[in-house]
Design an enzyme around this catalytic site. Structure first.
Site, PDB file in Angstrom:
ATOM      1  N   TYR A 157      33.675  33.838  35.625  1.00  0.00           N
ATOM      2  CA  TYR A 157      34.577  32.718  35.949  1.00  0.00           C
ATOM      3  C   TYR A 157      33.689  31.579  36.432  1.00  0.00           C
ATOM      4  CZ  TYR A 157      38.769  35.573  35.485  1.00  0.00           C
ATOM      5  OH  TYR A 157      39.778  36.356  34.986  1.00  0.00           O
ATOM      6  N   HIS A 172      37.726  32.434  26.993  1.00  0.00           N
ATOM      7  CA  HIS A 172      38.941  33.253  27.044  1.00  0.00           C
ATOM      8  C   HIS A 172      40.139  32.471  27.573  1.00  0.00           C
ATOM      9  CE1 HIS A 172      41.673  36.434  28.491  1.00  0.00           C
ATOM     10  NE2 HIS A 172      41.183  37.123  27.490  1.00  0.00           N
ATOM     11  N   HIS A 173      39.978  31.833  28.740  1.00  0.00           N
ATOM     12  CA  HIS A 173      41.031  30.916  29.205  1.00  0.00           C
ATOM     13  C   HIS A 173      40.438  29.894  30.167  1.00  0.00           C
ATOM     14  CE1 HIS A 173      41.669  34.020  32.516  1.00  0.00           C
ATOM     15  NE2 HIS A 173      41.692  32.916  33.232  1.00  0.00           N
ATOM     16  N   HIS A 232      37.115  30.989  32.114  1.00  0.00           N
ATOM     17  CA  HIS A 232      36.830  32.426  32.027  1.00  0.00           C
ATOM     18  C   HIS A 232      36.090  32.679  30.714  1.00  0.00           C
ATOM     19  CE1 HIS A 232      38.565  36.738  31.297  1.00  0.00           C
ATOM     20  NE2 HIS A 232      37.270  36.758  31.509  1.00  0.00           N
ATOM     21  N   HIS A 287      52.226  35.368  36.839  1.00  0.00           N
ATOM     22  CA  HIS A 287      50.939  35.676  37.469  1.00  0.00           C
ATOM     23  C   HIS A 287      51.036  36.911  38.361  1.00  0.00           C
ATOM     24  CE1 HIS A 287      46.995  34.950  39.240  1.00  0.00           C
ATOM     25  NE2 HIS A 287      47.531  35.133  40.432  1.00  0.00           N
ATOM     26  N   HIS A 338      47.926  40.141  39.859  1.00  0.00           N
ATOM     27  CA  HIS A 338      46.530  40.554  39.797  1.00  0.00           C
ATOM     28  C   HIS A 338      46.424  41.793  38.905  1.00  0.00           C
ATOM     29  CE1 HIS A 338      45.160  38.051  43.537  1.00  0.00           C
ATOM     30  NE2 HIS A 338      45.436  37.324  42.483  1.00  0.00           N
ATOM     31  N   MET A 369      49.888  40.149  43.639  1.00  0.00           N
ATOM     32  CA  MET A 369      50.793  39.007  43.668  1.00  0.00           C
ATOM     33  C   MET A 369      51.926  39.264  42.684  1.00  0.00           C
ATOM     34  SD  MET A 369      48.317  35.657  43.761  1.00  0.00           S
ATOM     35  CE  MET A 369      47.316  35.284  45.221  1.00  0.00           C
TER      36      MET A 369
END
Length: 578
Positions: A234, A266-267, A337, A416, A418, A491
């Site tokens: 990241y 990737h993002h 990422h 979202h 984890h 989360m």
């Protein structure tokens, strides 16, 4: 010439099925398929220009998938470009990217003849020809860049061996055959060069709004970064808007990917920093580095988010996302990422996001609201759970207080969690009845998060309720997973994008802490092992000391299902509505 045959043609050593497709193929000594002629007996192959969505399947870019969607026919057309086809390939879908219990289209060769068929794998990964052939080969063509295979698949086939294509994330899998095989059953899946790619297959059919003549662009890109030679990185880069940059509306954004890095990026996300601080330090490096200044953690307001396979993102014609002007920070954080499983060395990258913005403000400012669970350890998941459910509530009392009489319109959503998250869904209820699914992802992956435009806007009025349900898997964990900001904490969030913007920025809940304290007391009474519920022991420590027998698990589920909740109905200043 040898023949490429469908799964039903002789001499395929499989049960006889109706002939679906026949294609003549030339098969060279170096085992590369070159198409001479294709005769498609069913359907017609769409032109290459008819495939608006595209994604590389493998990190080397040898396999490239393009597709389109026909909602009237409920069908996906696939075009698979194979740059170096040897003795065949597998392509398909499974629940989470496994090669067991997968739904597959298989092209294979015995060195003389080539065959195409719809297959499935069992729990041991053994391949079987499907009695119902639902991957329909439409054609194949040779081009300088490789072989194009065209085939189609219905969303739903009513075949229990087939994957149901639905909204949300789809885990695509691929495998490359490097040796000839005499039958489908002879393919050893575990020995293949194989992998997975996550995409949103069923893209919404959105009409692109007309863009204004005074539109400008701004590229927020990494400054020629050398991608680290490790699988996952990241990368964080800080940049800033010009001084005295007036208020504008972002009306569209799209990815900017460095040529050759399409399979590695990737993002990406662009965050705006909080206006609480006058300045932020410059930084260009890994997000998890000890050298990263702590103040960068205050850059959390999402301006743009893109994930592999996503297209340009458009705001509705009547709204734009405000940035610049008084009360808005000049500082932005780009996060990329990089997924580099082949550990390439020395690859340079200047990817990022291109914002399209206008000084001619639209009628409404768009807003972003957080739904789901508060980031607190009082919400926890026991270890060893395959599908543990937690729910976060945005209650009718909060929407009654905070929303305008005419309501708001949700047009996009970013789910979202984890690492333990497996499913996320938000449902709108009105007058005690569930009315509409806002966004749902039954195959959710924390490794694939993007802002998704909704197929249709969702109107939310004062008095409505929004319930966000997250399903978690902790089978690989030996102690409780508590809520929080850490990657091994959890989360449950839905960032909904809506207009007109209101003061309501956060509408979330958690279990009432007093009732959780009663739970720990109950565990103390009914278990031999001591659970310390002393005030000086933190909630995570109390959860970590719970012996996770069936009784303690069931009581916790009941507590989360029926105990009163603590409601957070917050303005952007983090002050709660009364």
């Amino acid at each position: 010439l040898p023949r490429m045959q469908s799964s039903g043609s002789k001499p395929c050593p499989c049960p006889s099925f109706k002939l679906r497709e026949v294609a003549s193929m030339y098969f060279t000594m170096i085992a590369v398929f070159l198409v001479i002629l294709v005769v498609a007996l069913q359907g017609s192959a769409p032109r290459g220009s008819d495939f608006p969505y595209k994604v590389p399947l493998d990190p080397q870019g040898l396999l490239e998938l393009s597709w389109n969607i026909s909602y009237p026919e409920q069908v996906v057309h696939f075009q698979l470009l194979v740059r170096d086809l040897r003795f065949g390939l597998l392509f398909g879908m499974s629940d989470r990217g496994e090669f067991e219990n997968a739904d597959l289209a298989v092209l294979w060769s015995d060195g003389h003849n080539s065959y195409f068929g719809d297959a499935w794998s069992d729990a041991q990964g053994q391949l079987h020809m499907d009695s119902q052939q639902d991957y329909q080969l439409l054609g194949a063509r040779r081009a300088p860049e490789g072989l194009y295979l065209l085939f189609r698949r219905a969303f739903s086939t009513c075949d229990p061996k087939d994957y149901l294509i639905e909204d949300g994330t789809v885990h695509l899998i691929y495998g490359i055959l490097e040796k000839p095989v005499h039958s489908l059953q002879a393919i050893n899946v575990s020995a293949l060069h194989r992998g997975l790619q996550r995409v949103q297959l069923l893209k919404p059919n959105i009409t692109v709004p007309e863009l204004p003549s005074d539109m400008k662009t701004m590229e927020i890109t990494a400054p020629n970064v050398v991608i680290p030679s490790q699988e996952t990185t990241y990368w964080c880069y800080m940049t800033e808007l010009p001084y005295d940059f007036p208020k504008h509306h972002i009306i569209m954004y799209e990815p900017v990917i460095t040529a050759g890095n399409e399979a590695l990026v990737h993002h990406m996300e662009v965050f705006q920093c909080t206006a609480e601080f006058d300045s932020f330090p410059h930084y260009n490096g890994p997000c998890d580095s000890k050298m990263k200044p702590d103040r960068l953690n205050y850059c959390r307001h999402v301006l743009a988010a893109w994930a592999m396979g996503a297209q340009a993102f458009y705001y509705p014609k009547e709204a734009g996302l405000a940035f610049g002007g008084p009360g808005s920070s000049r500082y932005l954080r780009l996060e990329i990422h990089y997924h580099n499983p082949l550990v390439f060395k020395g690859r340079h990258d200047s990817s990022g996001i291109r914002l399209y913005y206008t000084a001619t403000l639209r009628r409404y400012d768009a807003g972003i609201m957080e739904l789901g669970l508060v980031y607190t350890p009082v919400m926890a998941i026991p270890p060893g759970e395959d599908a543990f459910i937690l729910r976060g509530y945005c209650t009718d009392k909060c929407t009654q207080l905070a929303l305008p009489a005419a309501g708001i319109r949700i047009f996009a959503s970013q789910l979202h969690t984890h690492l333990a998250g497996r499913k996320v869904v938000t449902v709108l209820s009105r007058d005690g009845r569930e009315r509409q699914v806002v966004n749902a992802d039954g195959h959710y992956s924390p490794h694939f998060q993007e802002i998704r435009m909704l197929k249709e806007m969702v109107a939310v009025f004062p008095g409505d309720e929004l319930v966000t349900t997250c399903t978690y898997n902790t089978e690989d964990r030996s102690r409780a997973t508590v809520g929080g900001f850490g990657i091994l904490e959890e989360m449950c969030v839905n960032y909904v994008h809506y207009y007109p913007q209101t003061q309501l920025e956060l509408c979330k809940s958690a279990v009432d802490p007093g009732y959780l304290h009663r739970y720990f007391n109950l565990v103390n009474r009914f278990n031999d092992e001591e659970v310390c519920t002393c005030p000086q022991v933190s909630v995570p420590q109390q959860f970590f000391s719970v012996p996770w027998n069936t009784f303690n698990r069931d009581v916790l589920k009941s507590l989360y299902g029926f105990a009163p909740i603590s409601m957070h109905c917050n303005k952007s200043s983090a002050v709660r509505f009364p």
